[in-house]
Design a protein around this motif. Sequence first.
Motif, short mmCIF file in Angstrom:
data_model
loop_
_atom_site.label_atom_id
_atom_site.label_comp_id
_atom_site.label_asym_id
_atom_site.label_seq_id
_atom_site.Cartn_x
_atom_site.Cartn_y
_atom_site.Cartn_z
N GLU A 337 -18.13 -16.87 -6.03
CA GLU A 337 -18.08 -17.81 -5.02
C GLU A 337 -17.73 -17.21 -3.60
O GLU A 337 -17.87 -17.54 -2.48
CB GLU A 337 -17.07 -19.08 -5.03
N GLY A 338 -17.18 -16.05 -3.38
CA GLY A 338 -16.90 -15.30 -2.07
C GLY A 338 -15.45 -15.71 -2.03
O GLY A 338 -14.68 -16.05 -2.88
N THR A 339 -14.92 -14.88 -0.92
CA THR A 339 -13.47 -15.33 -0.50
C THR A 339 -13.36 -15.39 1.00
O THR A 339 -14.18 -15.03 1.61
CB THR A 339 -12.76 -13.90 -1.07
N GLY A 340 -12.02 -15.68 1.39
CA GLY A 340 -11.79 -15.69 2.87
C GLY A 340 -11.01 -14.50 2.75
O GLY A 340 -10.61 -13.76 2.05
N LEU A 341 -10.57 -14.33 3.87
CA LEU A 341 -9.89 -13.03 4.47
C LEU A 341 -8.42 -13.03 3.99
O LEU A 341 -7.74 -11.70 4.10
CB LEU A 341 -10.17 -12.72 5.82
N ILE A 342 -7.86 -13.99 3.73
CA ILE A 342 -6.39 -13.82 3.36
C ILE A 342 -6.51 -13.27 2.06
O ILE A 342 -5.55 -12.24 1.92
CB ILE A 342 -5.52 -15.43 3.37
N ARG A 343 -7.21 -13.72 1.17
CA ARG A 343 -7.15 -12.88 -0.11
C ARG A 343 -7.62 -11.64 -0.04
O ARG A 343 -7.05 -10.58 -0.81
CB ARG A 343 -8.26 -13.57 -1.21
N LEU A 344 -8.51 -11.27 0.73
CA LEU A 344 -9.02 -10.13 0.94
C LEU A 344 -8.13 -8.88 1.63
O LEU A 344 -7.77 -7.86 1.16
CB LEU A 344 -10.20 -9.98 2.01
N THR A 345 -7.44 -9.50 2.51
CA THR A 345 -5.97 -8.90 3.00
C THR A 345 -5.15 -8.82 2.13
O THR A 345 -4.26 -7.57 2.05
CB THR A 345 -5.55 -9.64 4.20
N ARG A 346 -4.51 -9.46 1.43
CA ARG A 346 -3.50 -9.34 0.38
C ARG A 346 -4.11 -8.39 -0.60
O ARG A 346 -3.28 -7.51 -1.23
CB ARG A 346 -3.32 -10.85 -0.36
N MET A 347 -5.19 -8.45 -1.26
CA MET A 347 -5.75 -7.41 -2.03
C MET A 347 -5.53 -5.73 -1.46
O MET A 347 -5.13 -4.92 -2.14
CB MET A 347 -7.34 -7.44 -2.45
N LEU A 348 -5.90 -5.85 -0.05
CA LEU A 348 -5.65 -4.37 0.56
C LEU A 348 -4.15 -4.12 0.78
O LEU A 348 -3.89 -2.86 0.22
CB LEU A 348 -6.24 -4.55 1.74
N ASN A 349 -3.31 -5.12 0.93
CA ASN A 349 -2.05 -4.90 0.91
C ASN A 349 -1.19 -4.34 -0.28
O ASN A 349 -0.49 -3.55 -0.50
CB ASN A 349 -1.34 -5.98 1.34
N ALA A 350 -1.75 -5.15 -1.42
CA ALA A 350 -1.06 -4.77 -2.72
C ALA A 350 -1.60 -3.33 -2.99
O ALA A 350 -0.93 -2.76 -4.19
CB ALA A 350 -1.67 -5.79 -3.77
N ARG A 351 -2.78 -2.72 -2.79
CA ARG A 351 -2.93 -1.55 -3.22
C ARG A 351 -2.74 -0.53 -2.21
O ARG A 351 -2.79 0.73 -2.37
CB ARG A 351 -4.66 -1.45 -3.00
#
Length: 432
Positions: A337-351
Amino acid sequence: MQTRRLTYGKAGLIVVLTLLTALLPGLAAAAQAEIVLKKGDKGEDVLLMKQRLFELGYLSTSNLSDSFNSEAQKALKRFQKADGLEASGVLDAETHQRLYAQDATGCFDTVLAAPAQPQIEWPERDADGYLAGEGEFWYEDDEGGFWAYLTRDLQITILKRADESIPLEWFETDIRLRGQEKMLTVENNPERPGTHFRYPFDIATDSGFVLGFSDDFYGHRMYQKEKVGIVIREGEVLGDETYSKRLHNLPNLDMLAQFADGSLIAYRCGEITAQKLTELGAVNVYCFGPVLMKDGEMDPMVLEGWYETKSPRQALGMYEPGHYLLLSVLGRMESSEGTGLIRLTRMLNARGVREALNLDGGNTMALVFRGRMLNQIATWKNKKFVRTVSSLIGVGQTVYPPQEGESPGRRKSSLRDLFRRNRIHRRLRRGR
């Protein structure tokens, strides 16, 4: 008579208290069983439920109402499914207990988990994981969702991942460079930047890029005579007109500057000028935004929920100079479905990414490995297409082995053959 009534009253009180003590657990359970919230309800309990769903990652914005709407129902169903409950979309007693439990299942658990690379037959590598010796190695497994490329100074691994409960599919591209290797940029028309738009896979092929991906799409803004932002390519300033302060629009013209030492530094709009960037030695400046990570911290404005439309997204980030992560999230399709930027940011932060910028996404997003676009084409306004672009970011350069009907060094691409599946290629070549 009075004494008798007093004695009887005390005894009755003792009996009543005893009965109440025995019944309290049942009464509490009955009261909890009555905690049922469903679509259409309103009130403080609904707001608390939605706040908890936001904390767990099932709702994408903290700007919440006290109305149990369709979005809340969908989020609650996703939580119930993830937590092993019946996905009824109703907050009953069991769901209430699990929702507020300390070990409640978060939406980001799967997405944030560190990826594990599949076991493949690697060639001999040095202590840092680069190819030991001359030549190049590549591996392509479309079915397994893993691609790799190695030389003595370059490592690229691409892993496709998915979370069907969302549903979401994405690529995680790990890039490591040393020596003379660096991220490259290419313009279709260097004499007139922002013109001559072509498919990204054709640009990557003609440039011989091992890895090519879409950039800030500044050429479109230039072509449309819009505010371009601060754009620098190979040390040349192509655009310097930007906003005086940071806005909530997309693109908001935040930047990611690339320097000769391999570092990437994120700058927010209005924070720095083009002249200062050139004085600092910026080789390339990509301008789209918003900034997602800065100095190892998630951007506060992004977490406010301004950019939560579910779309294909692509973000470039840096762990340390010479080591980068490219996240490419698919969207606008049934399987993702795609994503908003909160999830994208959390993914980057978690890595563990320290600096990161949101690049242009949507139907502009392209991830090209050795001449083939790996991401599926998204659908927009009932049309399936990938946008043409005027420039591209590339990593590594190679000579593609000729296929039938091709000339050496050139791999032809077309929309028809972009998604050939179930192909595995492993080859170790000595010499270039």
